[in-house]
Every structure is written in C-alpha cells, then in structure tokens.
Design an enzyme around this catalytic site. Structure first.
Site, mmCIF file in Angstrom:
data_model
loop_
_atom_site.group_PDB
_atom_site.id
_atom_site.type_symbol
_atom_site.label_atom_id
_atom_site.label_comp_id
_atom_site.label_asym_id
_atom_site.label_seq_id
_atom_site.Cartn_x
_atom_site.Cartn_y
_atom_site.Cartn_z
ATOM 1 N N GLU A 1 -26.865 -13.516 58.055
ATOM 2 C CA GLU A 1 -27.878 -14.593 58.058
ATOM 3 C C GLU A 1 -27.404 -15.802 57.250
ATOM 4 O O GLU A 1 -27.623 -16.948 57.624
ATOM 5 C CB GLU A 1 -29.192 -14.046 57.492
ATOM 6 C CG GLU A 1 -29.823 -13.006 58.411
ATOM 7 C CD GLU A 1 -31.065 -12.388 57.810
ATOM 8 O OE1 GLU A 1 -30.912 -11.493 56.953
ATOM 9 O OE2 GLU A 1 -32.172 -12.804 58.157
ATOM 10 N N GLU B 1 -31.257 -4.607 59.898
ATOM 11 C CA GLU B 1 -32.434 -4.436 59.038
ATOM 12 C C GLU B 1 -33.478 -3.487 59.624
ATOM 13 O O GLU B 1 -34.166 -2.778 58.882
ATOM 14 C CB GLU B 1 -33.111 -5.798 58.772
ATOM 15 C CG GLU B 1 -32.399 -6.668 57.758
ATOM 16 C CD GLU B 1 -31.347 -7.578 58.374
ATOM 17 O OE1 GLU B 1 -30.874 -7.268 59.490
ATOM 18 O OE2 GLU B 1 -30.994 -8.580 57.745
HETATM 19 C C1 LIG Z 1 -33.165 -10.117 53.792
HETATM 20 C C2 LIG Z 1 -32.151 -9.338 54.604
HETATM 21 O O1 LIG Z 1 -32.385 -9.584 55.960
HETATM 22 C C3 LIG Z 1 -32.277 -7.877 54.295
HETATM 23 C C4 LIG Z 1 -30.966 -7.231 54.293
HETATM 24 O O2 LIG Z 1 -29.908 -7.793 54.321
HETATM 25 S S1 LIG Z 1 -31.074 -5.555 54.202
HETATM 26 C C5 LIG Z 1 -29.433 -5.024 54.210
HETATM 27 C C6 LIG Z 1 -28.843 -5.081 55.583
HETATM 28 N N1 LIG Z 1 -27.553 -4.463 55.551
HETATM 29 C C7 LIG Z 1 -27.390 -3.193 55.914
HETATM 30 O O3 LIG Z 1 -28.287 -2.524 56.372
HETATM 31 C C8 LIG Z 1 -26.009 -2.642 55.733
HETATM 32 C C9 LIG Z 1 -26.097 -1.376 54.942
HETATM 33 N N2 LIG Z 1 -24.796 -0.833 54.660
HETATM 34 C C10 LIG Z 1 -24.080 -0.178 55.598
HETATM 35 O O4 LIG Z 1 -24.447 -0.025 56.745
HETATM 36 C C11 LIG Z 1 -22.778 0.420 55.150
HETATM 37 O O5 LIG Z 1 -22.884 0.674 53.765
HETATM 38 C C12 LIG Z 1 -21.553 -0.493 55.382
HETATM 39 C C13 LIG Z 1 -21.309 -0.589 56.902
HETATM 40 C C14 LIG Z 1 -21.777 -1.864 54.808
HETATM 41 C C15 LIG Z 1 -20.323 0.119 54.687
HETATM 42 O O6 LIG Z 1 -20.164 1.442 55.106
HETATM 43 P P1 LIG Z 1 -19.105 2.427 54.387
HETATM 44 O O7 LIG Z 1 -17.819 1.727 54.253
HETATM 45 O O8 LIG Z 1 -19.171 3.709 55.132
HETATM 46 O O9 LIG Z 1 -19.611 2.630 52.906
HETATM 47 P P2 LIG Z 1 -20.989 3.221 52.361
HETATM 48 O O10 LIG Z 1 -20.724 4.514 51.702
HETATM 49 O O11 LIG Z 1 -22.051 3.159 53.396
HETATM 50 O O12 LIG Z 1 -21.347 2.125 51.272
HETATM 51 C C16 LIG Z 1 -20.563 1.967 50.109
HETATM 52 C C17 LIG Z 1 -21.489 1.734 48.954
HETATM 53 O O13 LIG Z 1 -22.099 0.446 49.132
HETATM 54 C C18 LIG Z 1 -23.504 0.572 49.025
HETATM 55 N N3 LIG Z 1 -24.111 -0.417 49.919
HETATM 56 C C19 LIG Z 1 -23.766 -0.702 51.183
HETATM 57 N N4 LIG Z 1 -24.536 -1.703 51.652
HETATM 58 C C20 LIG Z 1 -25.372 -2.033 50.660
HETATM 59 C C21 LIG Z 1 -26.393 -3.001 50.522
HETATM 60 N N5 LIG Z 1 -26.708 -3.828 51.518
HETATM 61 N N6 LIG Z 1 -27.057 -3.050 49.362
HETATM 62 C C22 LIG Z 1 -26.734 -2.228 48.337
HETATM 63 N N7 LIG Z 1 -25.776 -1.299 48.400
HETATM 64 C C23 LIG Z 1 -25.106 -1.216 49.556
HETATM 65 C C24 LIG Z 1 -23.803 1.990 49.458
HETATM 66 O O14 LIG Z 1 -25.040 2.424 48.954
HETATM 67 C C25 LIG Z 1 -22.633 2.740 48.861
HETATM 68 O O15 LIG Z 1 -22.920 2.920 47.499
HETATM 69 P P3 LIG Z 1 -22.381 4.243 46.723
HETATM 70 O O16 LIG Z 1 -20.887 4.181 46.836
HETATM 71 O O17 LIG Z 1 -22.907 4.090 45.355
HETATM 72 O O18 LIG Z 1 -22.951 5.421 47.452
#
Ligand SMILES: C[C@H](O)CC(=O)SCCNC(=O)CCNC(=O)[C@H](O)C(C)(C)COP(=O)(O)OP(=O)(O)OC[C@H]1O[C@@H](n2cnc3c(N)ncnc32)[C@H](O)[C@@H]1OP(=O)(O)O
Length: 725
Positions: free
Chosen positions: A115, A135
């Site tokens: 975004e 999301e």
């Molecule tokens: C206002 C906005 O519209 C709202 C948002 O943006 S909400 C967030 C939207 N983003 C997401 O949903 C992405 C979420 N993350 C993911 O899908 C996956 O973590 C990823 C594809 C980025 C990486 O995957 P991968 O490499 O397998 O690592 P993964 O183990 O999942 O994550 C690594 C670490 O980062 C953390 N992390 C990943 N994305 C995060 C995020 N958005 N916020 C906080 N922590 C996050 C995980 O909790 C994990 O922490 P840990 O090592 O302490 O367990």
C-alpha cells in the site's frame, strides 16, 4: 533483536533514498512509521532533495503493518494503539508530496508494504518480487488505502482476486498489469529508481497519484456488475465471514464517491474489523503457527539440523505413497520399500497418480512432475538403506510387525538416521521397545492425504533426542508441513482431543436428534463437513478401530453406539462404495440418504438412550455444544498432561488437522471466547443426566472456578501438570 530504523541518504543527484530496516521482513512497526514520516517531511523541506526513493533493507521491501500491534489492541481492547497512517501519512505525506517518490521494491511487498508502494508515484521492482494484499486472511481489510489504489492500478477483477481472495502476484505479472512500472535486475534497482524519480521531477515521466486514476475502473454500472459477481462468489466461498463483503462495499464506495471518500470509509471499516472475533482468531492463528517452530530444549540450544537428502518410506499404501509424494515434490530422494513387487508397483502408481492429479489441476508443471518422479526409487530389500538420513515407516498398525521392522532398521541404517513411524495409534515406546535406538525413535503422524494435509504431528517419547526432533521438524518444513511437536499418549494430541467428537455425535442421534441436522449444524459452525459425512469419507473401519482404541484407553468416558456396525451390516461402506449416511456419486455433492432412517431407528432401539422413549428437544446451539464441549474437555486433559507445549499448538493442530475454523482461532481459543465457566456448567449438567462421558475434567473445573482462561500457561493454575515434553 535489531532496533527498527529508517535512514535517509541524499545523493549528489538530489535523490533522497529512504530505507526501512526492521528484520526479518521490515514490518511497518510504529517506530518505522514514525521514522518514515520524519524522513519524508525532512526530504520535502530540504532544498537539496529533488526526488525520493523508498526502499527496504536486506532484500525485502516490507511484509506490511506490524501485526503485533493488532495483538496489543486485542489484549487491551484499546484501538488507540493503531496510529492514523492512511490519511495523515500515506495520503497526505507520501502521495500528496511535492516531490516525486518512487518505490524500489524487492523480495516482497505485502499488505501495508504494498500500500505504501502504491502511494508512491512509480514502482520499480526486482524480478520475482511477491506483491499482495493478504489482510483478509487476518480478518481485516487493507487499511492504508489498498482497497482504493489497487483497483485503480490493476482494474477491479484483478484487485478483487488479489485482495478479496488474497492471491499474491509476482512483479513480472505486476508489470503487465500496470502495478509495477519496470522490472529490473536486483543490482540495478536503486539506480533505475533514482533515475525514474528524477525523470518524474523533470517531467520526463508522468507523475501519477494512484488514488486519482480512473482509467482502469470503468463505468459505475460496469464496476457494480463486477462487484455483484464477487459478492455472490464470496458468499459461497467464505461462509460465516463478513469482512470479505465489507471489503467489496468499501471498494464500491470509492468508485461511487471517489477515492478519497473510499479511503475514509476504509479506515472506518478497518477499525471496526480489527476488534472483531474473526480478526482475533485469525491473528492468533498467524502467530500460533509460527510459535510451533519454537520448541524448548530443541530449537533454542544451538543444535544444527542434519539435512535429509535421502529418505526411506516403508509401505506404499495410502499413507506411505502420500508421504513419498510429499517428499519427492520437495526435492528429497525417496526409497519406497514394499514386501512384494505387486504392492510396490501399486505404491509407485499411487505416487504417480498423486503427482499427475496435481499437473491436471495446474498445481504443478509437467517438468516439475517429471523431476519429482525421477527422485522415487522402489525397492524390495534394505540394500538402499545404508545411506538414508531418515526412515518413515507406514505399514499396517501391528505392534509386532513394527517392532520387527525397527529392530532391522537400527542394524542397517547409519547412526544419524532418524527412525520415524507414521503410526496413529500405537505407543511409540512399544514401537522402539526392542531396539537400542530409542533416542532415534519418533512419531511422524501425517494426516490423510499426506501430500495435501498441512499438519505433521511430531510425537516424541521421553527418550527421543532433541537432534532427532529437530531433524524431523526440518524435513517437515522442507515438505511444507506445519510440524507440531507433541507428547506420547493414545491418539497423540489431535486424535485424542477429537475422539469425543464422533462419540457425542452418535450419542445425540441415539437421543433422537436428526443425523443430518447435526451434520448441517457442525458444517454451519465452520468445519469442512459434519461428523457423519466425515465417517463416510474416512471409512467405517477406521471409525470402529479408533473407537475401540479409545474405549480401551479411556473406559471411564466412552459412549458406545451400534450405529456404525449396523451401517456396515446393511452393506454400507461410506464413500468407498457410494453408500453411507450420504449418497456419494461422482461429480456431485454428497446427498443425505433418507433410507438410513430405519438403521438409525434400530440403533436407537438397541441403545434405549432416550429418556422416557422420547427424542430430546434441543436447540441448535446446544447440539453444537454437546458435540464440541466434550472435545474441549479432552483438550483440557491433553494440556493438563503436558501433551502439548502450549495451548496454541492445539489451536494450530485443530485447524490444520481437523479443519476447525481458523477464524475461530482454533479449539482452545474458541473455548476461551465461549468461556471456561459456561463449558464447565454445561458439561456438569449433562454429566448428571447422561453420565461420565460429559464429566468436566479437573483442569477445566479448576480454570472455571478460578476464572483463568484455558489457554493460560500451566503456572496460572494450581493443577499439578506433569509434563510429557
Ligand atoms: C494496514 C495494513 O493494511 C495492515 C497490514 O499490513 S496487516 C499485515 C499484512 N501482511 C501480511 O499479512 C504478511 C504476513 N507475513 C507473512 O505472510 C510471512 O511472514 C512472510 C511471507 C512475510 C514471510 O514468510 P517467511 O519467510 O516464511 O517467514 P515467517 O516465519 O512467516 O516470518 C518471519 C518472522 O516475521 C514475523 N512477521 C512476518 N510478517 C509480519 C508482520 N507483518 N508483522 C509482524 N511480524 C511479522 C513473523 O511473525 C515471524 O516472526 P518470528 O520469527 O518471531 O516467528
């Protein structure tokens, strides 16, 4: 832990490069957003800055807003932890900046990360960068203007797919769609982005504010039709969930009233959704799934996993061939052993069929399928076992056969080789009893079909070494499973917790409740199917065998019902012969079979469970509770005995192993929302009428009395927890 930082470097070309750094995924934590605000303002103020490039450190742009903040909001109930980012920063400072900003995107740009990039005036990406707005998988909608900018950049149908159906795309596709302005090699990314930003400043390239674009969204009536189609699709795909519909409405609002209005509407809806039970459940599952990788004394003691290059699978039946499929699909060499060439051929054919069906469903290219199958070797003896890193035994559930196999394995396999059994019922101490390798013996409990189901229950005994657990967890992750480490007991964590599920459903039928009503209510609750359709699918033989297993392990809390045996006697076998409680015909959904009514009546007559011979009068809610509360009760025992490390492991296991709805946060999370007190009182009431099957466990009773959530760690209650882990 490295502190989140935002840095800015202004080059002699007049470009300010603003870099976010918050390992591992540069999530937009509050200090990052504050840092970005400060740096963008500084860049705007400084006379030596002509243009801005925004990027992320460490090969990743950003994984989105910091999801930990949502958890904080959930814990405190205080929405003010969420800063106003969408209008005051993304819109007013980035998009409406007087200096052009270009996003240099690499690795991933997800959620708030994408975004933010969309609010910049152009986006340059490295190859194979993942772009998405996931999301909705967290029970919320995009909250930094994504519902408005994405449709304006890629058109409504693709925006719906990416957002409402949470499907990410790669930068190469993004370039074709207009989301990305250019894909360039990673090494050129910053230079091209700098030049692009200067070109915008010098008016050689267009200065595009995505929110003001209209060319991709068509007329209001066209948009309306597309959105209506999406609404219908969402209704079918996401039962019980309302945030998908709200996302569509917010998109529509922006199309009808303008992008800025849409952004304001998005914020309102976002703030409401963050506090919903669905968001709480899904965000809980997000973190819980990641927590399963942290196993005390295994993953925190500096051990290094031995990579498994070659794995032997013993037994080419349904489970063995599924496990072999999962392994070869993920580049692991597999030796599949059977006892004769007929069985071996059958096993190999099953693996081939599994792989072929993935090609047919376009989940796999033919090239990858050929590569996977080239890694499979069928054998009839142990000669190939001399250099395997792991063996997974998947033969029939026969203790002496398994003991014989493990006795042979310890002599043939190298000393580092993990000796795993896929047993779902046999005590692993018994499996390894006759060997001197009990530290290498471990359970690798896959769920059927093993190449599809995401859960891998790793069962350790008191003797299993930490290295062996770590090695199996690592293979589990390599084959894209979620490994959950549990202790050794009848049924392990998942089957043990859910054994009362079938029993209570059968009991309710014997009490006079309509069988199809039960299935409908459970599927309305959110499980993929009801308990009776599940019996049809998994086979009555399995249901009877498992029922016997639990009856002998837990005779104090077992309910007997003749119904399944009566079904078999009447020539029904469930899905396998098309005739079960439901009629199963190829190509159509299972239909309730009214002719089972006479068999049900016979079962009711034999059990004589109806009080006064009259069917019980019961509300829909109570039907669901009478089936699921005994499951929660067993989960309490599983936690009390230390079979799981933490309650959230059971949440993940229930979602991935049993299809418990993730938006309810898994079994224990849901139970806490319902409240331990209500569950305790209900079970107590039923136990007084129907006996000990419903008797509340000690753990539940203590938690209910003390008002402590079931999910709180052991030290929160006075129960004497004897850990098996
Ligand atoms: C206002 C906005 O519209 C709202 C948002 O943006 S909400 C967030 C939207 N983003 C997401 O949903 C992405 C979420 N993350 C993911 O899908 C996956 O973590 C990823 C594809 C980025 C990486 O995957 P991968 O490499 O397998 O690592 P993964 O183990 O999942 O994550 C690594 C670490 O980062 C953390 N992390 C990943 N994305 C995060 C995020 N958005 N916020 C906080 N922590 C996050 C995980 O909790 C994990 O922490 P840990 O090592 O302490 O367990």
């Amino acid at each position: 832990m490295v502190a989140p930082t935002v840095t800015m470097e202004v080059g002699s070309d007049g470009v300010a490069v603003i870099t976010m750094s918050n390992p591992p995924v540069n999530s937009l934590a509050i200090p990052i957003i504050e840092g970005l605000t400060e740096k963008f303002k500084e860049a705007e103020r400084r006379n030596d800055v002509k243009a801005i490039v925004l990027t992320g450190k460490g090969g990743k742009f950003s994984g989105g807003f910091d999801i930990n903040v949502f958890q904080l909001v959930h814990k405190t109930g205080d929405i003010s932890h969420l800063p106003d980012v969408s209008v005051s920063f993304v819109n007013n400072i980035v998009e409406d900046s007087k200096k052009p900003a270009v996003a240099a995107v690499e690795g991933l740009a997800l959620g708030g990360g994408l975004e933010l990039a969309m609010a910049c005036h152009a986006r340059i990406a490295a190859p194979k960068t993942q772009l998405g707005l996931p999301e909705l998988t967290l029970g919320i909608i995009p909250g930094f203007g994504g519902t408005q900018r994405l449709p304006r950049l890629v058109g409504l149908p693709k925006a719906i797919e990416m957002m409402v159906f949470s499907k990410p795309i790669m930068s190469e596709v993004g370039e074709k769609l207009g989301l990305i302005d250019a894909v360039v090699p990673s090494g050129d990314l910053l230079n091209v982005a700098r030049r692009w930003a200067l070109d915008i400043a010098d008016k050689h390239k267009p200065w595009i504010r995505s929110l003001h674009k209209t060319d991709k969204i068509g007329s209001i009536s066209e948009a309306h039709n597309i959105l209506q189609g999406a609404r219908q699709q969402v209704k079918k795909t996401f039962r019980n969930l309302f945030h998908h519909q709200l996302c569509i409405s917010v998109m529509e609002d922006g199309i009808v009233h303008g992008g800025y209005h849409g952004v304001l509407e998005e914020t309102k809806t976002f703030n409401k959704l963050v506090l919903s039970d669905n968001a709480k459940g899904l965000i809980h599952i997000f973190f819980s799934q990641r927590a399963t990788s942290k196993v005390p004394n295994v993953t925190d003691v500096g051990l290094k996993p031995n990579p498994a290059k070659k794995v032997a699978v013993i037994g080419g039946g349904l489970m063995g061939s599924g496990i072999a499929t999962a392994l070869v699909l993920n580049n692991i060499n597999v030796v599949l052993k059977e006892i004769n060439s007929d069985y071996l051929l059958k096993g190999i054919k099953s693996v081939e069929a599994n792989v072929k069906s993935m090609v047919l469903r376009k989940k796999l290219t033919q090239e990858k399928a050929n590569k996977a199958l080239s890694l499979l070797k069928g054998v009839l003896d142990y000669s190939e076992f001399k250099d395997v890193d792991m063996v997974i035994e998947a033969v029939i559930e026969n203790i002496s056969l398994k003991q014989k196999i493990f006795g042979e394995l310890e002599k043939i396999c190298p000393p580092h080789c993990v000796l795993a059994s896929n047993t779902s019922t046999i005590d692993l101490n018994l499996v390894g009893e006759k060997t001197r390798s009990q530290d290498r013996i471990i359970g690798a409990h896959f769920f059927s079909p093993a190449h599809v189901m995401p859960l891998l229950e790793i069962v350790r005994t008191e003797k299993t070494s930490s290295q062996v657990i770590l090695d199996l967890m690592t293979v589990g992750k390599t084959i894209k499973k979620v490994p959950v480490v549990v202790g050794n007991c009848t049924g392990f964590a998942v089957n043990r917790t859910f054994f009362p599920y079938t029993q209570s459903a059968l009991f309710l039928v014997n009490l006079g409740v309509d069988l199809f009503r039960i299935d409908q209510l459970i599927s309305n609750f959110g499980l993929p199917m009801g308990p009776f359709q599940l019996q049809d699918v998994s086979g009555y033989g399995v249901a009877i065998a498992v029922g016997k297993e639990f009856a002998s392990a837990f005779p104090d809390r077992t309910l007997q019902s003749p119904l399944i045996e009566l079904m078999i006697k009447s020539g029904r076998n469930g899905k396998s012969n098309g005739k079960g409680y439901f009629i199963h015909e190829k190509g159509s959904k299972p239909k309730p079979d009214p002719s089972v009514q006479s068999i049900i009546e016979e079962s009711r007559r034999l059990t004589n469970a109806m009080v006064g011979g009259k069917p019980i009068v019961i509300s829909d809610q109570e039907v669901v509770e009478m089936i699921l509360f005994p499951v929660v009760n067993e989960a309490c025992r599983v936690m009390d005995e230390g079979i799981v490390i933490r309650a959230s492991d059971l949440d993940v296991a229930s979602v991935l192993g049993m299809g418990f709805p993730s938006y309810r946060g898994g079994l224990v999370f849901w139970a806490d929302l319902v409240s331990a007190g209500h569950i305790y009182k209900s079970l107590k009431k039923w136990s007084e009428v129907y006996g000990d099957f419903y008797k509340p466990s000690r753990f539940l009773e203590q938690r209910a009395a003390a008002g402590i959530p079931l999910s709180a760690p052991a030290s929160s209650s006075s129960s004497s927890r004897s850990s098996r882990l």
